[in-house]
Design an enzyme around this catalytic site. Structure first.
Site, PDB file in Angstrom:
ATOM      1  N   GLY A  17     -16.690   2.376  -1.739  1.00 12.73           N
ATOM      2  CA  GLY A  17     -16.609   0.926  -1.606  1.00 12.73           C
ATOM      3  C   GLY A  17     -16.088   0.218  -2.838  1.00 12.73           C
ATOM      4  O   GLY A  17     -15.785  -0.963  -2.791  1.00 12.73           O
ATOM      5  N   CYS A  38      -7.260   0.792  33.093  1.00 11.54           N
ATOM      6  CA  CYS A  38      -8.135   1.959  33.196  1.00 11.54           C
ATOM      7  C   CYS A  38      -9.564   1.566  33.562  1.00 11.54           C
ATOM      8  O   CYS A  38     -10.420   2.422  33.732  1.00 11.54           O
ATOM      9  CB  CYS A  38      -8.137   2.758  31.897  1.00 11.54           C
ATOM     10  SG  CYS A  38      -9.077   1.990  30.577  1.00 11.54           S
ATOM     11  N   CYS A  57      -6.724  -2.479  27.479  1.00  7.55           N
ATOM     12  CA  CYS A  57      -7.202  -1.845  26.255  1.00  7.55           C
ATOM     13  C   CYS A  57      -6.196  -2.063  25.133  1.00  7.55           C
ATOM     14  O   CYS A  57      -4.993  -1.915  25.324  1.00  7.55           O
ATOM     15  CB  CYS A  57      -7.360  -0.336  26.449  1.00  7.55           C
ATOM     16  SG  CYS A  57      -8.745   0.132  27.483  1.00  7.55           S
ATOM     17  N   CYS A  72      -6.512   4.379  26.500  1.00  3.88           N
ATOM     18  CA  CYS A  72      -6.317   3.847  27.833  1.00  3.88           C
ATOM     19  C   CYS A  72      -5.480   4.822  28.666  1.00  3.88           C
ATOM     20  O   CYS A  72      -5.803   5.125  29.825  1.00  3.88           O
ATOM     21  CB  CYS A  72      -5.625   2.493  27.734  1.00  3.88           C
ATOM     22  SG  CYS A  72      -5.511   1.596  29.282  1.00  3.88           S
TER      23      CYS A  72
END
Lengths: 285, 363, 260
Positions: free
Chosen positions: A31, A244, A266, A272
């Site tokens: 981080g 889908c 999607c 998808c």
């Protein structure tokens, strides 16, 4: 244009070593933003130069590379970056399948297909400093990170709730990594934030213009900032994919006419597509 | 819907072909050669070399041709090429005191050793469109050459002030300066890196920052102590030889601004220097750089920092046009994932607000 | 263990020059737990510089400042380093600025302003933070219904009260106040002084108060330090100094107030 005279994956080996050293440091301090000597790339700043440099530094001829932008493999910028690597990294295979890829370079999304050990996610990062809207001076934000002085960020979340009833950042929602560093997850929708938490994949972040790298090693705690009584809630459009039928994925809204007609599909085109294939196979069976 | 559909590959290929066609323009008009650009668009070439931080007029001309005259795009092309070049070594510092001067003016002294040399300048021209230039085949008469005299060093105005103790001395240092193309800037950056950054900063940005100091946003009472332009020799010192060898000449412009300074806790009142040194005949850039350099010395000189041009982090982190243009133009990339999230938030907030509004209306 | 018989803050031999001007000249003072100490003098006497040197915001050329923390440990203010100083500034210390705009976040709501210090020390429950902020707004006589307003919509007196709430919400042990009533109307000043006096004595906070207003000093301070040309010319219990000033400069200060 030919690409003769360029090293494998464009960058010279010295530069790759420099970037890999910075990445090692980034992995060691999850981080934390590590400065690196970002090079000028043949693509413009803001179009993924950080991600491209990270990919170029970790990619080998045996790798399988997937590049997505907005979750899709066929958006212009994803195509452009994939073509770039195909041209400068002879032998490298590219794919659109998440499961097949060893390196996935992304802008703004994390694939729906769960990542696995051994995969590397490379995020393109426009602005690595999560505090920049609250404190523009990097000399000062560096100090705030060093002191883990993140009260200011919490004040912003407080204001969001006071004003809008909910935490306002719908994307690039800040996270705490390993309980120590506040990190910008890049502009992924907050829907994707939970996928970073304890991910088996190595997650690398490259910001070319701002010259910063950072990392989340596998199985690292990544917590979205929130309040105990206003927990972080990932958002998605309510609806299901018109192609889908998925009701658990991040959806793009398609405007189908000028009379307000719209449907949802999607955002992850590979996921998808796989679902549609599977459904077709089941119907055939 | 240009991104949501398949066919990105074909779209890009078509766009690039179209771009090539547009670049060439009407094929009945003869094609521009890079030689013509190099010889006749010299100030554009110089700007691209300066901000591309690569001294190669031929490559700069090619970049300008390829960029259809968009200089920031040309600078970007040259930078992207430059970054791939291997580095064999660093040159010795150039000596502008030994410059073969083609232009040299001082605004602080009417006459001075070495003289004022106006040189080829737009100054004192009347900005009237010269329609004769529209006709081709016009070759200007050669300028009668005056005897340049001995090839002597031209003393610097600032050195003359320094001899009197009126010019604050710079802190000399043999320390290796940083290289901002290799190491990211961190703040405070210090003067060597600051000057590096300014030397290749966007000319428009530099000009505006410099101009703002003249309009009271960090005023520093500048005088052009000296502006000189000409050729200097570049030398390198190969360690295996042990003596310097000349590798070529380059044209540079140097500006030394003389600025007032009222003194501080430790320093008596004296003049201070703002310094500009740039590749090519980019005079506006050299002057702007000198003003901004002086403004950025505010902290070091104990002056109040109140204006943008005095804020090192602000100036240095926004001066690079390759960075700036890339990030600005990335807004053209699809952002629909983020926008979708914003849509959902706005809808959720409106949904939450609607019942309350209805209730209020009913009351 | 905390020892009440030792000063919470003490300065020894503080000197600081700006060019030829000696802003601080060998200044030594002590502040005791729960005590309000006023530093008075005309503008340019060095009192604000002294305050900043005590709070670690300005480094003196010579001398030292020692703070005794809640655990009784003696800390050198100018030697502890920035991280420790910052931590102190947002936990055991507070600073009330003359111009509330310097002490508040003007782009953040009243609730956010009061809540910031709570969040800085780890508060993560929005409802609790809000309740505490409401309580404190009430305490400084601001209607809790203004909790989501920004300070820009407040009057000068309200802003100053908001700054006080923001500073005191984490119950600091030591608060520095720089002309907290400066620039306010006389009627507003009186109300604010009353409020500060009540809060400080309720919470048992030690205060270093810089003011040029003798009346404010008399109302708030247990003890007075009179400064002139960077030096302490007189110090003592407030009533003693004001009723029986010994130094001619103090006599002048006091009489000019009485005359006004």
């Amino acid at each position: 244009m030919t690409t003769e005279g360029y090293n494998f994956a464009y960058l010279d080996e010295g530069t790759k070593r420099m970037i890999r050293r910075a990445l090692l440091k980034a992995v060691a301090v999850p981080g934390h933003q590590v400065p690196f000597g970002s090079r000028e790339m043949p693509l413009p700043y803001g179009w993924g130069t950080g991600g491209i440099q990270v990919t170029a530094s970790v990619v080998g001829p045996d790798d399988v590379l997937k590049v997505i932008d907005q979750g899709a493999d066929d958006t212009t910028n994803a195509v452009s970056i994939r073509r770039f690597f195909a041209r400068v990294a002879p032998g490298l295979r590219t794919t659109e399948r998440t499961a097949e890829a060893t390196i996935i370079q992304t802008r703004h999304r994390i694939p729906e297909t769960p990542l696995r050990e051994g995969q590397v996610m490379v995020y393109q990062v426009p602005q690595p400093e999560p505090l920049f809207k609250l404190e523009p001076r990097r000399a000062e934000t560096k100090r705030l990170h060093a002191l883990a002085d993140y009260g200011l960020m919490q004040v912003k979340l407080y204001e969001d709730i006071a004003r809008h009833g909910r935490v306002g950042s719908s994307y690039d929602h800040p996270v705490m990594v390993g309980g120590r560093y506040l990190m910008a997850p890049s502009p992924i929708p907050s829907f994707d934030n939970p996928k970073m938490h304890l991910s088996p994949a190595l997650q690398l972040f490259g910001a070319g213009r701002e010259r910063r790298l950072y990392a989340v090693p596998p199985y690292t705690e990544v917590r979205s900032l929130d309040f105990d009584d206003h927990p972080f809630v990932p958002l998605r459009a309510s609806g299901s994919c018109a192609l889908c039928g998925a009701d658990h994925t991040y959806l793009d809204e398609m405007v189908t006419d000028d009379r307000g007609g719209r449907l949802f599909v999607c955002s992850d085109t590979d996921y998808c597509g796989e679902r549609q294939e599977q459904q077709a196979a089941e119907r055939a069976a | 819907m240009y991104v949501a559909v398949k066919g990105g590959e074909a779209a890009i290929a078509n766009a690039h072909s179209w771009l090539a066609e547009e670049r060439r323009g009407d094929p009945s008009v003869p094609e521009l050669s890079t030689g013509q650009i190099r010889e006749q668009m010299t100030l554009a070439v110089d700007r691209v070399m300066a901000e591309g931080s690569c001294y190669d007029p031929g490559l700069a001309a090619l970049a300008i041709k390829q960029a259809r005259g968009d200089l920031i795009e040309a600078i970007f092309l040259l930078r992207a090429y430059r970054t791939t070049l291997p580095r064999f070594g660093a040159s010795l510092p150039i000596d502008t005191g030994m410059m073969r001067v083609r232009r040299r003016v001082s605004a602080t002294y009417k006459d001075l050793p070495g003289g004022q040399i106006l040189g080829p300048t737009f100054d004192y021209t009347h900005r009237l469109l010269d329609f004769a230039l529209a006709a081709e085949g016009h070759v200007p008469l050669p300028v009668p050459e005056t005897d340049p005299g001995e090839d002597t060093a031209c003393p610097r105005v600032t050195a003359m002030l320094a001899d009197e103790g009126l010019m604050a001395p710079e802190q000399p240092s043999d320390a290796e300066p940083g290289d901002l193309t290799r190491t990211p800037l961190s703040y405070p950056a210090g003067r060597p890196l600051r000057l590096q950054n300014l030397a290749r900063a966007d000319e428009g940005f530099l000009l505006s920052m410099a101009y703002s100091t003249q309009r009271g946003y960090g005023n520093n009472h500048p005088f052009v102590g000296e502006l000189r332009q000409g050729e200097v020799t570049v030398e390198i010192l190969p360690p295996e030889l042990g003596f310097p060898i000349e590798i070529g000449d380059i044209t540079v412009t140097e500006c030394q601004m003389v600025n007032q300074f009222n003194g501080s806790r430790t320093e008596p009142p004296q003049f201070t220097r703002g310094y500009g040194l740039v590749l090519g005949r980019t005079e506006r850039r050299a002057m702007s750089m000198a003003l901004v350099d002086r403004a950025l010395r505010a902290e070091e000189l104990g002056e109040e920092i109140a204006a943008p041009a005095q804020d090192e982090e602000f100036v240095l982190s926004h001066s690079d046009n390759v960075e700036a243009t890339g990030f600005l133009e990335h807004l053209k990339l699809p952002h629909y994932v983020d926008f979708q999230s914003e849509l959902e938030v706005v809808r959720a907030m409106r949904a939450a607000a609607a019942p309350a509004a209805l209730r209020e209306a009913a009351e | 263990m905390m020892a009440d018989d030792e000063p919470i803050l003490s300065a020894r031999g503080l000197s600081l020059s700006f060019g030829a001007v000696r802003a601080l000249d060998e200044v030594s003072i002590d502040l005791w737990p729960g005590e309000v100490l006023a530093i008075v003098g005309e503008s340019g006497s060095g009192k604000s510089t002294l305050l900043r040197a005590l709070a670690g915001e300005m480094r003196p050329d010579a001398g030292r400042v020692t703070y005794r923390d809640a655990s009784g440990e003696a800390l050198e203010v100018h030697a502890m380093g920035e991280p420790a100083l910052r931590r102190l500034a947002r936990t055991e210390w507070g600073f009330v600025r003359q111009d509330a705009r310097d002490g508040l976040r003007m782009g953040v709501s009243a609730g956010g302003n009061v809540g910031e210090r709570l969040m800085a020390v780890g508060a993560r429950h929005y409802g609790d933070i809000r309740t505490e902020a409401e309580r404190w707004l009430e305490r400084v006589e601001i209607s809790p219904s203004r909790i989501d307003d920004r300070p820009g919509q407040f009057s000068g007196g309200m802003r100053q009260r908001l700054q006080i709430a923001r500073t005191l919400v984490t119950r600091p042990r030591l608060v520095f106040m720089d002309e907290p009533t400066g620039g306010l109307d006389v009627s507003v000043q009186a109300r604010l002084l009353d409020l500060i006096r009540g809060l400080v004595s309720d919470l048992g906070i030690a205060v270093v108060l810089v003011t040029h207003d003798i009346a404010a000093a008399r109302l708030l301070a247990h003890r007075l330090v009179v400064m002139r040309h960077g030096r302490v010319v007189e110090e003592g219990l407030t009533d003693r100094v004001l009723d029986d000033p010994r130094h001619p400069y103090t006599q002048l200060l006091v009489s000019s107030v009485l005359a006004a």
